[in-house]
Design an enzyme around this catalytic site. Structure first.
Site: not given
Length: 761
Positions: A303-304
């Site tokens: 994820d980010y």
């Protein structure tokens, strides 16, 4: 065959046996896991690549030229678009996400294909959570339809629009089970039940991907967030998750597995730690379970900045260590942090990361690009004319309207106040959501806008005969009072025959980083509701919400309540269709509404404990909070219709079932009302005695049926031993002989009709 390692009475069954779809037309959605096809040219490409180019293929960045509100949702670390184009030329990135449409994609793809050394196409990704330009109900709302096929259709439209804008890969579906309604990201998922969540996960994957990865009307799905992100302590986003392996497997892992079995070939690691180890660095999760047990062949993306965040977790000492831990755990691609392209080449040169492992991850990514048809035609989804021609077509908006009205749940309808008459009555439409182009599309929308959505006032005007019979008053803001607002609202109510009170949450109250400590209607709106109720006119509460709420006072006591969530582009029309009876309410709650916010986490499939409180009595020294029973205000599966539904005539084909047998249970469902209705008939079981304590109920199937006035139907469900399995003492799937309760009921806490049967060894 008896497995004495688990218990003398435990019988091992197949791990793939999940009975969710046995009683549902959605059964066909689940298939074998997706297969990654690796063309011969991929290995020759890898052999020619430098370590830096390989690390580039494992590095994904936010687009420097973002689309819509992308920069607010996922800020790019570099907003210099020419510089990012240069990174594409140098082979320093595999692609970008949330970019500004086909024009942006064409410029970057030209740089990669005409000016880079390896001529490897970029991949373009985006968050298309519940629609591209045409926005559909938020995922939690759509799950309330109890129609996985509807979700497949809306996902297909989203893919049709977005793939026309150059998007190859979608960061959806989000399939995290959410049992604490304080958590803001529950709005993106499938609710509290793993069975229902699994069906919708599979449906969305198939809608996004279609039958052919190379189609320019579909794109790659990404199942997220792996794993158990929805189990964050206290419902606080990004918080710690600490679960037993049994609960992880029985509840939280099932929807991910369903998405992969439906063919998804990408996964996103979750932000949370899991029992002390961040998911992004969790080898057991990413490699042993996902690839080893499940046979997943696709690739995993962080994820980010999820890899970098392991430093703050206290699990990695610096960026280099974080890159090493994430990569060795099984995360193939780094999103946004840039750590892989910074550190992987040196980690390989130092021998800390085997080059063979690096090549394997690159092979997965390149093979997926080939399956998407990007090597054959890097511009197959990039066409500016096609982008415009696919946007918000009439048929897409029609599906949005259908999906919206099927997502609405009627909690209450005392005195048959609903549906409202189209003429002859003055209606006061009161509340912060009564009118205006705001809070319509809902959270996590990158490319759609409220400006192109239909508000409630517009929808109501379109449904009533006399447009002058509608009085509108805002009354209050979402979380702030308006000077004189309540007085204005009271005056409007006094002039009207019926009040429609449009209250609830703003779209900014749900989604990532939007956990709420107190899941109630905001105070200014509650005060508005109390004042309007005192006027004495019939009140229909129209809730706008991204989660289950604890309703109180005049809101809870209103004679009619509709849960309308965030319905997207056709919000006003969908609500008006139900308010005025053009369509009967057919949605059911995917999450239990608690009696008080302090009950969280509350979910129907809880354990009885050794001191269960017998509802509705309040007994001392029982498992409950002071003043309330351990039940919900409105349970999972609850929802009313405009008909009058009765359950009767329970039958069971046999009092017992052997380990290789099956039984059929039936009930007669009748509509005694004057209007047609759609009923969601639900099947629940309870294992009375087991080597591992079992929930008070577990849903094992459902059927949605249509009944005309006076019509009845016998609804049949088949149960097999595999449907009765759970994870035993050794965390392996088992089925044990014993006595089981079975209900066919309209909700998880309704009696419906009930019987028992025995499973014999």
């Amino acid at each position: 065959m008896l497995d004495t390692r688990i218990s003398r009475r435990a019988t091992l069954m197949g791990a793939g046996a999940v009975a969710a779809w046995l009683a549902s037309p959605a059964r066909a959605l689940l298939q074998t896991a997706g297969r990654l096809e690796v063309p011969a040219f991929v290995d020759s490409l890898i052999a020619r690549m430098t370590l830096e180019e390989k690390a580039g293929q494992l590095s994904l960045m936010a687009s420097a030229w973002g689309g819509g509100i992308a920069a607010a949702l996922n800020p790019p670390s570099n907003s210099n678009f020419p510089q990012q184009v240069d990174e594409a030329r140098k082979g320093q990135l595999t692609g970008v996400f949330n970019g500004n449409g086909a024009r942006m994609a064409r410029i970057m793809q030209n740089a990669a294909m005409k000016e880079s050394r390896m001529k490897i196409p970029l991949i373009f990704a985006a968050d298309i959570i519940h629609g591209h330009r045409t926005i559909f109900p938020v995922p939690l709302a759509e799950v309330a339809s109890f129609e996985p096929e509807l979700a497949r259709r809306t996902a297909e439209v989203a893919a049709f629009e977005a793939s026309g804008a150059g998007i190859d890969w979608n960061f959806s579906p989000m399939v995290d089970v959410a049992r604490d309604q304080r958590w803001g990201r529950g709005v993106e998922g499938g609710g509290e039940d793993p069975l229902l969540g699994s069906l919708f996960a599979a449906a969305r994957v198939q809608g996004f991907q279609g039958a052919n990865f190379k189609s320019n009307e579909h794109f790659l799905a990404c199942v997220k967030h792996f794993a158990a992100y929805g189990a964050a302590e206290s419902g606080m986003d990004y918080n710690t998750v600490d679960l037993s392996e049994r609960t992880l497997r029985e509840v939280y892992l099932k929807p991910y597995k369903a998405g992969f079995d439906a063919g998804a070939l990408s996964a996103m690691a979750s932000f949370n730690e899991l029992s002390g180890i961040p998911a992004t660095g969790n080898h057991w999760l990413m490699t042993e379970v996902l690839r080893g047990e499940w046979g997943f062949q696709g690739f995993v993306v962080s994820d980010y900045t999820g890899d970098e965040e392991m430093i703050k977790h206290g699990y990695a000492k610096d960026g280099r260590d974080a890159a090493k831990l994430a990569f060795l755990a099984g995360v193939d691609m780094s999103m946004q942090s840039g750590l892989y392209r910074q550190h992987l080449p040196d980690l390989v040169r130092s021998g800390e990361v085997p080059q063979q492992l690096l090549d394997t991850s690159v092979r997965r990514v390149l093979a997926m690009k080939a399956m998407l048809g990007l090597f054959e035609d890097p511009f197959r989804r990039i066409d500016e004319k096609r982008e415009a021609s696919r946007s918000m077509l009439p048929r897409s908006r029609a599906i949005a309207r259908e999906s919206g009205r099927k997502s609405i749940v009627m909690l209450k309808n005392d005195g048959d106040l609903l549906p409202l008459p189209r003429s002859g009555k003055k209606i006061a439409l009161i509340g912060p959501f009564a009118s205006g182009q705001h809070d319509l599309v809902g959270p996590w929308v990158v490319y759609g806008t409220d400006e192109k959505a239909v508000d409630l006032a517009t929808g109501v005007r379109g449904a009533i005969a006399d447009k002058n019979s509608l009085i509108i008053a805002e009354g209050s803001k979402v979380d702030q009072p308006i000077p004189g607002g309540i007085d204005q609202a009271v005056a409007a109510a006094q002039q009207a025959d019926i009040v429609v009170l449009a209250i609830g949450e703003s779209q900014g109250m749900s989604g990532e980083a939007q956990s709420r400590a107190d899941i109630v209607v905001p105070k200014p709106q509650q005060e508005l509701a109390e004042a309007v109720a005192k006027v004495g006119k019939p009140v229909v509460v129209v809730l706008k919400n991204g989660r289950a709420l604890a309703l109180e006072g005049a809101v809870a006591n209103a004679p009619a309540i509709l849960v309308t969530w965030f319905l997207g582009t056709e919000t006003g029309n969908s609500i008006a269709d139900v308010l005025f009876g053009a369509y009967g309410p057919s949605g059911r709650l995917p999450s239990s509404f608690p009696r008080l916010a302090g009950q969280q986490p509350y979910y129907y499939a809880h354990k009885p404990t050794g001191r269960p409180n017998p509802d509705p009595k309040l007994e001392d020294y029982k498992a409950r909070f002071r003043g309330i029973t351990n039940t919900s205000l409105y349970p999972f599966g609850h929802g009313l219709t405009y008909g009058k539904i009765e359950y009767s005539g329970f039958t069971i084909s046999s009092p017992s079932i052997g380990m290789n047998g099956e039984i059929e249970v039936t009930a007669t469902i009748a509509n005694r009302g004057q209007r047609a209705a759609e009923e969601v008939v639900q099947l629940y079981i309870h294992d009375r005695v087991a080597s591992i304590t079992r929930p008070v109920r577990e849903m094992k199937g459902f059927k949605k049926i249509k009944l005309e006035p006076g019509q009845s139907e016998v609804v049949r469900f088949t149960l097999r031993p595999a449907d009765l399995q759970f994870y035993g003492v050794a965390n392996k799937p088992v089925v044990e002989p014993g006595t089981f309760d079975v209900w066919i009921a309209p909700s998880a806490e309704a009696e419906g009709v009930h019987g028992t049967f025995d499973l014999t060894a």
